[in-house]
Design a protein around this motif. Structure first.
Motif, PDB file in Angstrom:
ATOM      1  N   GLU A 195      -5.520  -3.215   5.352  1.00 53.51           N
ATOM      2  CA  GLU A 195      -4.491  -3.460   6.354  1.00 53.51           C
ATOM      3  C   GLU A 195      -3.785  -2.172   6.759  1.00 53.51           C
ATOM      4  O   GLU A 195      -3.329  -2.023   7.870  1.00 53.51           O
ATOM      5  CB  GLU A 195      -3.484  -4.455   5.778  1.00 53.51           C
ATOM      6  CG  GLU A 195      -2.588  -5.077   6.819  1.00 53.51           C
ATOM      7  CD  GLU A 195      -1.650  -6.084   6.188  1.00 53.51           C
ATOM      8  OE1 GLU A 195      -0.575  -6.301   6.733  1.00 53.51           O
ATOM      9  OE2 GLU A 195      -2.005  -6.632   5.132  1.00 53.51           O
ATOM     10  N   SER A 196      -3.706  -1.252   5.797  1.00 58.39           N
ATOM     11  CA  SER A 196      -2.993  -0.029   6.084  1.00 58.39           C
ATOM     12  C   SER A 196      -3.898   1.062   6.643  1.00 58.39           C
ATOM     13  O   SER A 196      -3.445   2.153   6.917  1.00 58.39           O
ATOM     14  CB  SER A 196      -2.319   0.473   4.810  1.00 58.39           C
ATOM     15  OG  SER A 196      -3.307   0.915   3.912  1.00 58.39           O
ATOM     16  N   ARG A 235       3.322  10.705  -8.912  1.00 56.94           N
ATOM     17  CA  ARG A 235       2.694  10.908 -10.221  1.00 56.94           C
ATOM     18  C   ARG A 235       1.917  12.233 -10.235  1.00 56.94           C
ATOM     19  O   ARG A 235       2.017  13.026 -11.173  1.00 56.94           O
ATOM     20  CB  ARG A 235       1.759   9.727 -10.461  1.00 56.94           C
ATOM     21  CG  ARG A 235       1.095   9.679 -11.790  1.00 56.94           C
ATOM     22  CD  ARG A 235       0.387   8.317 -11.910  1.00 56.94           C
ATOM     23  NE  ARG A 235      -0.260   8.197 -13.197  1.00 56.94           N
ATOM     24  CZ  ARG A 235      -1.514   8.557 -13.427  1.00 56.94           C
ATOM     25  NH1 ARG A 235      -2.233   9.046 -12.456  1.00 56.94           N
ATOM     26  NH2 ARG A 235      -2.026   8.437 -14.620  1.00 56.94           N
ATOM     27  N   LEU A 281      10.488   7.693 -14.497  1.00 58.94           N
ATOM     28  CA  LEU A 281       9.648   8.525 -13.617  1.00 58.94           C
ATOM     29  C   LEU A 281       8.582   9.243 -14.437  1.00 58.94           C
ATOM     30  O   LEU A 281       7.409   9.308 -14.055  1.00 58.94           O
ATOM     31  CB  LEU A 281      10.514   9.547 -12.875  1.00 58.94           C
ATOM     32  CG  LEU A 281      11.449   8.996 -11.789  1.00 58.94           C
ATOM     33  CD1 LEU A 281      12.359  10.108 -11.272  1.00 58.94           C
ATOM     34  CD2 LEU A 281      10.644   8.404 -10.631  1.00 58.94           C
ATOM     35  N   SER A 322      -0.424   5.172 -18.112  1.00 59.67           N
ATOM     36  CA  SER A 322       0.547   4.214 -17.584  1.00 59.67           C
ATOM     37  C   SER A 322      -0.201   3.161 -16.764  1.00 59.67           C
ATOM     38  O   SER A 322      -1.163   3.473 -16.080  1.00 59.67           O
ATOM     39  CB  SER A 322       1.567   4.929 -16.698  1.00 59.67           C
ATOM     40  OG  SER A 322       0.942   5.398 -15.532  1.00 59.67           O
ATOM     41  N   GLU A 362      -1.429   1.133 -13.955  1.00 63.20           N
ATOM     42  CA  GLU A 362      -1.374   1.297 -12.509  1.00 63.20           C
ATOM     43  C   GLU A 362      -1.535  -0.047 -11.847  1.00 63.20           C
ATOM     44  O   GLU A 362      -2.358  -0.862 -12.234  1.00 63.20           O
ATOM     45  CB  GLU A 362      -2.476   2.242 -12.043  1.00 63.20           C
ATOM     46  CG  GLU A 362      -2.090   3.692 -12.196  1.00 63.20           C
ATOM     47  CD  GLU A 362      -2.861   4.575 -11.240  1.00 63.20           C
ATOM     48  OE1 GLU A 362      -2.610   4.487 -10.042  1.00 63.20           O
ATOM     49  OE2 GLU A 362      -3.716   5.321 -11.718  1.00 63.20           O
ATOM     50  N   GLU A 363      -0.766  -0.249 -10.852  1.00 62.00           N
ATOM     51  CA  GLU A 363      -0.806  -1.513 -10.127  1.00 62.00           C
ATOM     52  C   GLU A 363      -2.136  -1.658  -9.395  1.00 62.00           C
ATOM     53  O   GLU A 363      -2.604  -0.725  -8.749  1.00 62.00           O
ATOM     54  CB  GLU A 363       0.337  -1.507  -9.107  1.00 62.00           C
ATOM     55  CG  GLU A 363       0.506  -2.792  -8.368  1.00 62.00           C
ATOM     56  CD  GLU A 363       1.582  -2.663  -7.306  1.00 62.00           C
ATOM     57  OE1 GLU A 363       1.863  -3.650  -6.651  1.00 62.00           O
ATOM     58  OE2 GLU A 363       2.111  -1.545  -7.152  1.00 62.00           O
ATOM     59  N   ASP A 416      -5.053  -5.269   1.263  1.00 59.99           N
ATOM     60  CA  ASP A 416      -3.853  -4.499   1.554  1.00 59.99           C
ATOM     61  C   ASP A 416      -4.215  -3.073   1.940  1.00 59.99           C
ATOM     62  O   ASP A 416      -3.632  -2.494   2.849  1.00 59.99           O
ATOM     63  CB  ASP A 416      -2.935  -4.484   0.338  1.00 59.99           C
ATOM     64  CG  ASP A 416      -2.328  -5.853   0.092  1.00 59.99           C
ATOM     65  OD1 ASP A 416      -2.237  -6.626   1.060  1.00 59.99           O
ATOM     66  OD2 ASP A 416      -1.984  -6.143  -1.056  1.00 59.99           O
ATOM     67  N   LEU A 417      -5.181  -2.539   1.209  1.00 63.41           N
ATOM     68  CA  LEU A 417      -5.637  -1.190   1.566  1.00 63.41           C
ATOM     69  C   LEU A 417      -6.188  -1.193   2.979  1.00 63.41           C
ATOM     70  O   LEU A 417      -5.923  -0.309   3.778  1.00 63.41           O
ATOM     71  CB  LEU A 417      -6.728  -0.735   0.585  1.00 63.41           C
ATOM     72  CG  LEU A 417      -6.236  -0.175  -0.750  1.00 63.41           C
ATOM     73  CD1 LEU A 417      -7.404   0.059  -1.669  1.00 63.41           C
ATOM     74  CD2 LEU A 417      -5.480   1.122  -0.516  1.00 63.41           C
ATOM     75  N   ALA A 457       4.193   8.761 -14.879  1.00 62.36           N
ATOM     76  CA  ALA A 457       3.207   9.825 -14.645  1.00 62.36           C
ATOM     77  C   ALA A 457       2.221   9.983 -15.786  1.00 62.36           C
ATOM     78  O   ALA A 457       1.277  10.774 -15.698  1.00 62.36           O
ATOM     79  CB  ALA A 457       3.933  11.148 -14.401  1.00 62.36           C
ATOM     80  N   VAL A 498       0.840  -1.204   0.000  1.00 65.04           N
ATOM     81  CA  VAL A 498       0.000   0.000   0.000  1.00 65.04           C
ATOM     82  C   VAL A 498       0.873   1.252   0.000  1.00 65.04           C
ATOM     83  O   VAL A 498       0.611   2.209  -0.737  1.00 65.04           O
ATOM     84  CB  VAL A 498      -0.935  -0.002   1.219  1.00 65.04           C
ATOM     85  CG1 VAL A 498      -1.709   1.296   1.291  1.00 65.04           C
ATOM     86  CG2 VAL A 498      -1.883  -1.179   1.139  1.00 65.04           C
ATOM     87  N   LEU A 502      -4.283  -2.675  -6.504  1.00 64.83           N
ATOM     88  CA  LEU A 502      -3.991  -2.847  -5.086  1.00 64.83           C
ATOM     89  C   LEU A 502      -5.099  -3.653  -4.435  1.00 64.83           C
ATOM     90  O   LEU A 502      -6.249  -3.247  -4.446  1.00 64.83           O
ATOM     91  CB  LEU A 502      -3.887  -1.469  -4.430  1.00 64.83           C
ATOM     92  CG  LEU A 502      -3.123  -1.427  -3.125  1.00 64.83           C
ATOM     93  CD1 LEU A 502      -1.719  -1.943  -3.303  1.00 64.83           C
ATOM     94  CD2 LEU A 502      -3.111  -0.031  -2.597  1.00 64.83           C
ATOM     95  N   PRO A 503      -4.765  -4.824  -3.904  1.00 63.18           N
ATOM     96  CA  PRO A 503      -5.804  -5.638  -3.287  1.00 63.18           C
ATOM     97  C   PRO A 503      -6.482  -4.898  -2.144  1.00 63.18           C
ATOM     98  O   PRO A 503      -5.837  -4.162  -1.399  1.00 63.18           O
ATOM     99  CB  PRO A 503      -5.038  -6.858  -2.763  1.00 63.18           C
ATOM    100  CG  PRO A 503      -3.750  -6.858  -3.490  1.00 63.18           C
ATOM    101  CD  PRO A 503      -3.455  -5.433  -3.816  1.00 63.18           C
TER     102      PRO A 503
END
Lengths: 246, 538
Positions: free
Chosen positions: B49-50, A213, B29, B37, B39-40, B46-47, B33, A203, B42-43
């Protein structure tokens, strides 16, 4: 507390360059001058490198750059600013070429001696930075674009670093900045170093990339007349870098 | 000449200018941007968890992340109004579409219809801040997957006990017309008392609704291929035997620490489940009994008709490998059970024999003389005993059904799978008594009511009164710790590990008295009676 790694507000409607280009009234001019000065302060080095690449020695390049900015600020740089002509980068480069072609050495010296320097170039130690660059026989225009690209990415990086520091997440930033180019970090090891779970690490990386970005796009957006031009400008700069870098 | 050195970007391979910010490739870099591009993804977990917890969410205070299911994140939460601790399953943001919302709510609906101690209880569904949530019972000690992660493969009895609990829950789920379809260690929850509950009905379907499908609208197979049956992965119609496959796969994982079939990516796993045969449990783990390995292998058969037909059969097969045995019931219930047997098995035939043949059942001539009448009477009595004990103790499904009608006492769970008696269930109770007692005669209910000792048997046979007294004393002498008789006959009576679950509907009679029996390793039957207040567990 704001998380520097969390997504920030998206979208912006007025760029610095569009302010300059669109200034019509006195009030507009005041704001436009401010925006122009800021842009010039941000992007002085590519101009300096450009002058150096044109074969001018160090002290002369400093004089020329200084004189150029004085001229731009004195005339507000607005006379030749035309939104239709595109980016601030193009404008600046064109203006510098014009300036170099028309200014005599004496005139430049007079200007510098008679006026207040707009940039403390000595303090910025431009030659030290220039010495870092590889010697190449490329077209000075391409060198200027390359320096411009480096300047843009560095600006965004500094902004992200400052945000992280302000929020006490310097360690996280330093540990994860390597992932900003798309490189996958060794998750287990990095997570252990930073004292977070692998899930939290994913995360954090995601958010760091997202924030960078946004900052980089914002940085580029300052120099284009329309926010919709950001992607074109990014592609142009990538091409400029790939053309000489590899 | 070069004014400085440069190195290469590990991502694109281009050389990095010396002045590049933080020695990072500026081209990469900038490319990152770009609007387009990649974008990964995000499970959601995981979000989650944070996330900074605790925080309020509608009428709940989210305390911690318990895990994530196929459709959302599960939080430990406190219901603010009641201070009740619950598990709150929240549909993931990125999954919130009409289709997934419908499936999510269906999960809550199906699960809410199940009320069993071995099924995670679902309180209900609601919408909080525009997001559908399912409120359910919290499992205090995580999942079996957590156990595996922290302890590795479980001891055989513990693994079997866990699956017996799961089977109980699944049986109740199936009784409501629901197939679970996603049984795996991470969906088996461990409660504070150690019992295991089946949960996460995210992929469950009603067996009553025809359009419930395992496939999503786009034809993507959902779930965990390593634990799904071949027919489930093929998208074919599934029945309870598909869940039985998953139970076997889960037990395999509990015993070995890994699923029966694996692959480097999901496609390989699916191919393996469809084509390959799992490795032998006994080869992977030496302390797994061969018979248990056979049970698991049968669960994992590719063809459904080669698996156990139902949960009762699977449970019976697994029971000998668990750590628990039914505890003896209080003495009053044992005496009651003894009298019931005497009444049905002794008095009824005595009256019949006396009425039809004019012979007293207690008359020694019945066993010593060879007249036609006595032979007929003798055969009739023997047949009656065989039928009686076959119906009431030999065949669980018969006994359950029949005993409900008679005497409101049920006999459940004869474990006949290990070892298998050479005699039919009923015959076990009427085996010829060896030794000097009789010359080839049969004794009534021999294993239950005799010591199998000749002199004593002869003595006890003197009169029906003495036999009845002995039967009752035999019932009564069984103690909770095991009587001398039960130890002698290798039918030790042990206390259950924990009396924690309420009986399922089919294991308790309407009078609330449960009579249990099982066959010991030598083939005889031990029995105990359990009062209504105590849970039945077979």
């Amino acid at each position: 507390m704001t998380d520097p790694l969390a997504p920030g507000p998206k979208g912006f409607h007025t760029t610095h360059w569009s302010l300059v280009a669109a200034a019509k009234t006195e009030a507009d001019h005041a704001r436009a001058r401010e925006a122009l000065e800021e842009l010039c302060r941000l992007y002085w080095y590519p101009l300096y490198a450009f002058v150096r690449d044109r074969g001018h020695p160090s002290h002369e390049a400093q004089d020329l750059t200084q004189a150029f900015f004085v001229r731009v600020f004195e005339t507000y740089g607005l006379a030749t600013a035309d939104p239709a002509r595109g980016r601030f980068r193009s404008y600046l480069l064109g203006a510098m070429k014009h300036f170099l072609a028309n200014e005599s050495r004496r005139a430049r010296t007079r200007k510098r001696g008679g006026g207040e320097p707009v940039l403390e170039l000595d303090a910025l130690d431009p030659e030290k930075r220039y010495a870092l660059e590889p010697a190449h026989s490329e077209d000075p225009d391409a060198g200027f674009d390359r320096e411009w690209a480096l300047e843009s990415t560095a600006r965004a990086m500094e902004a992200l670093r400052a945000e992280s520091e302000a929020n006490g997440k310097s360690e996280t930033f330093e540990g994860l900045k390597g992932s900003l180019t798309g490189v996958e970090l060794a998750r287990g090891e990095t997570a252990e170093t930073l004292g977070m779970t692998e899930g939290a690490l994913k995360v954090a990386v995601h958010r760091l990339r997202q924030r960078y970005r946004e900052l980089l796009r914002a940085e580029i957006a300052k120099t284009v007349a329309d926010p919709s031009d950001v992607d074109d400008e990014l592609r142009y700069l990538v091409t400029a870098l790939r053309g000489v870098g590899s | 000449m070069s004014r400085s050195s440069s190195n290469s970007c590990p991502h694109c391979g281009a050389s990095i200018p010396a002045r590049a910010s933080d020695r990072l490739c500026p081209a990469c870099l900038l490319e990152g941007a770009l609007e387009d591009s990649p974008e990964e993804d995000l499970p959601e977990e995981d979000l989650a968890e944070s996330e900074e917890l605790p925080r309020e969410f509608g009428g709940y205070r989210l305390l911690s992340v318990l895990g994530s299911g196929g459709m959302g994140v599960v939080y430990e939460a406190e219901q603010i109004a009641t201070a009740r601790r619950v598990a709150l399953k929240v549909l993931g943001h990125e999954l919130d579409s009409p289709d997934t919302r419908q499936r999510f709510l269906r999960e809550g609906r199906l699960a809410a219809g199940v009320n069993h101690p071995n099924s995670l209880y679902v309180y209900g569904t609601e919408e909080v801040d525009g997001r559908p949530v399912i409120t359910m019972e919290i499992a205090a000690r995580g999942t079996l997957q957590d156990k595996l992660a922290t302890r590795g493969p479980l001891p055989v009895p513990e693994a079997v006990d866990a699956m017996l609990d799961v089977i109980h829950g699944l049986e109740a789920v199936f009784a409501t017309g629901v197939l679970h379809r996603d049984i795996k260690p991470s969906n088996c929850f461990v409660s504070s008392d150690g019992s295991v509950k089946i949960g996460d009905f995210g992929l469950s379907v009603s067996t009553l609704v025809k359009d419930d499908s395992y496939l999503t609208g786009t034809g993507v197979i959902m779930g965990t291929p390593a634990f799904a049956s071949p027919e489930q992965l093929r998208g074919r119609d599934v029945d309870v035997r598909s869940d039985i496959y998953s139970v076997g796969a889960t037990l395999f994982a509990l015993l070995t620490g890994k699923p029966p079939l694996e692959g480097r990516h999901p496609v390989e796993v699916v191919a393996a489940v469809l084509e390959e045969t799992p490795g032998s449990l006994t080869e992977l783990r030496v302390d797994v009994p061969a018979n248990l390995a056979q049970v698991v292998a049968r669960c994992l058969a590719k063809r459904p008709d080669q698996r156990y037909p139902d949960y009762a059969a699977l449970r019976s097969a697994l029971l000998p490998f668990g750590s628990t045995r039914p505890a003896p019931a209080p003495m009053g219930h044992r005496v009651f059970a003894g009298f019931l047997d005497i009444a049905i098995c002794g008095l009824l035939p005595a009256v019949s024999v006396h009425a039809f043949f004019g012979i007293d059942i207690d008359d020694d001539r019945l066993f010593t003389e060879r007249s036609a009448t006595q032979v007929v009477a003798w055969i009739g009595l023997s047949t009656w005993f065989v039928v009686y004990f076959t119906v009431f103790e030999g065949i669980p499904s018969w006994s359950n059904a029949t005993v409900h009608c008679l005497g409101k006492v049920c006999v459940t769970g004869s474990t006949i799978s290990r070892p298998r008696s050479p005699l039919p269930p009923g015959m076990v109770l009427c085996r010829p008594v060896s030794g000097p007692t009789t010359s080839g005669s049969l004794r009534m209910g021999a294993p239950c009511y005799s010591t199998n000792r000749g002199p004593r048997s002869l003595e006890l046979r003197r009169s029906s009164r003495s036999r009845a007294s002995w039967v009752n004393s035999d019932s009564c002498t069984r103690s909770r710790r095991g009587s001398i008789r039960s130890r002698f006959r290798f039918t030790p009576v042990r206390l259950c590990r924990a009396l924690r679950s309420a009986p399922s509907s089919d294991s308790r009679s309407s009078s609330g008295v449960c009579v249990r029996s099982w066959i010991n390793p030598r083939g005889s039957i031990d029995r105990s009676v359990r009062p209504p207040s105590l849970p039945c567990r077979v």
